[in-house]
Each structure stands twice: as structure tokens, then as C-alpha cells.
Design an enzyme around this catalytic site. Structure first.
Site, mmCIF file in Angstrom:
data_model
loop_
_atom_site.group_PDB
_atom_site.id
_atom_site.type_symbol
_atom_site.label_atom_id
_atom_site.label_comp_id
_atom_site.label_asym_id
_atom_site.label_seq_id
_atom_site.Cartn_x
_atom_site.Cartn_y
_atom_site.Cartn_z
ATOM 1 N N TRP A 143 43.056 41.705 39.722
ATOM 2 C CA TRP A 143 43.260 40.503 38.931
ATOM 3 C C TRP A 143 43.651 40.944 37.524
ATOM 4 O O TRP A 143 42.962 41.764 36.929
ATOM 5 C CB TRP A 143 41.962 39.693 38.903
ATOM 6 C CG TRP A 143 42.157 38.259 38.572
ATOM 7 C CD1 TRP A 143 41.903 37.677 37.378
ATOM 8 C CD2 TRP A 143 42.618 37.227 39.435
ATOM 9 N NE1 TRP A 143 42.186 36.343 37.431
ATOM 10 C CE2 TRP A 143 42.635 36.040 38.695
ATOM 11 C CE3 TRP A 143 43.038 37.198 40.758
ATOM 12 C CZ2 TRP A 143 43.040 34.834 39.235
ATOM 13 C CZ3 TRP A 143 43.446 35.994 41.293
ATOM 14 C CH2 TRP A 143 43.437 34.833 40.537
ATOM 15 N N GLU A 194 34.166 42.182 43.394
ATOM 16 C CA GLU A 194 34.083 43.141 44.491
ATOM 17 C C GLU A 194 33.783 44.574 44.026
ATOM 18 O O GLU A 194 33.530 45.461 44.841
ATOM 19 C CB GLU A 194 35.388 43.135 45.303
ATOM 20 C CG GLU A 194 35.631 41.848 46.055
ATOM 21 C CD GLU A 194 36.200 40.717 45.208
ATOM 22 O OE1 GLU A 194 36.080 39.553 45.630
ATOM 23 O OE2 GLU A 194 36.755 40.977 44.111
ATOM 24 N N ARG A 253 32.564 29.773 35.183
ATOM 25 C CA ARG A 253 32.526 30.795 36.227
ATOM 26 C C ARG A 253 32.556 32.203 35.658
ATOM 27 O O ARG A 253 31.886 33.099 36.151
ATOM 28 C CB ARG A 253 33.696 30.585 37.183
ATOM 29 C CG ARG A 253 33.700 31.549 38.344
ATOM 30 C CD ARG A 253 34.853 31.230 39.299
ATOM 31 N NE ARG A 253 34.725 31.999 40.513
ATOM 32 C CZ ARG A 253 35.142 33.252 40.657
ATOM 33 N NH1 ARG A 253 35.707 33.867 39.644
ATOM 34 N NH2 ARG A 253 34.987 33.882 41.801
#
Length: 150
Positions: free
Chosen positions: A16, A47, A77
Site C-alpha cells: 500500500w 499483514e 481506521r
């Protein structure tokens, strides 16, 4: 990303915002030669802890450095992701006894403009260098210590 008896290093990074995050590798390999660094990509920051633990458990690495950019997308978030990632990386290191370093940045005012992209790309180069220095430092500090199995 730290030397082991066979001089292997390991780098993990989230995909990302890859154009920015990849700059940590550039800085890292200014300190530790690329031939001594293994790179493993993961989909995103969340992850990284599991992959760091998996890599540490192989016993092939003296240290592992993880890089990610967790941005504030206007919802909360990013707060729990950033917290979970840093906590998870710390837990992976504590569980395995292999240092796990974080090059995880969480800007609150990131915008995908050329200006911000340039600022954070440059910052990741610096953070990559710092991670490499930390990796070498912790490996050296631990060298010669007798670590007792739990």
C-alpha cells in the site's frame, strides 16, 4: 534485516503506497548491501506482524525491518491499524527473540499530492537508513550474549 551467521538480512514492506514505502529499501541498502537483504512484500501494513513472525521463526535472520505508510483516510481506521501493527511487530520480536524493527509512519495530514508524496518518499529514505543502523546496532549489542531458552 540484520546479519545472521550467514549474513542474511531481511526486509518486509507493505505494498500500500508502494512508491513511497519502497524508498525505505533505498535508504536501508545505503547502509547494508542489497546482496545481504531479502525482501518480502505483503498486501498492507496489517499483514506485516504475521509475516515478520514467520520470517523470524525460520532462524535465517538476525533482525527484520518492516516498512509501511498508514494514512488517515478521514475515518478512524488508521488509528487502530497503526497501533495493531506496531504492537504486533513488537510481539513478534519478543516471541521469537529476533529483533523486529518498524519503519511504519502514520501521518495524519497526508494527501496524495506530488508535494506530500515527495516529502514522505524522502523521509522513508532517511528512515530506511535509520532502520539499517538500528539493525546493525542491535545485532552487535546482542553478539556474544548468551541467550537462554525459555
Amino acid at each position: 534485516m540484520l546479519p545472521t551467521p550467514d549474513n542474511s538480512e531481511c526486509s518486509r514492506q507493505a505494498r500500500w503506497h508502494a512508491a513511497i514505502v519502497d524508498q525505505a529499501y533505498k535508504g536501508f541498502t545505503e547502509i547494508i548491501p542489497a546482496a545481504q537483504v531479502d525482501v518480502f512484500d505483503v498486501p498492507g501494513a496489517f499483514e506485516m506482524p504475521l509475516m515478520a513472525q514467520t520470517l523470524a521463526e525460520t532462524g535465517n535472520y538476525g533482525a527484520i525491518a518492516c516498512a509501511a505508510l498508514v494514512v488517515d483516510g478521514g475515518i478512524y481506521r488508521h488509528d487502530f491499524v497503526a497501533s495493531a501493527v506496531v504492537e504486533g511487530l513488537m510481539q513478534a520480536g519478543l516471541k521469537t527473540g529476533i529483533p523486529v524493527l518498524s519503519v511504519s509512519l502514520t501521518p495524519h495530514h497526508f494527501q496524495e499530492t506530488d508535494h506530500h508524496m515527495g516529502i514522505y518518499a524522502d523521509h522513508f529514505v532517511t528512515k530506511g537508513r535509520e532502520a539499517a543502523q538500528a539493525a546493525l546496532g542491535i545485532v552487535e549489542a546482542r553478539k556474544g550474549l548468551q541467550i537462554k531458552a525459555a
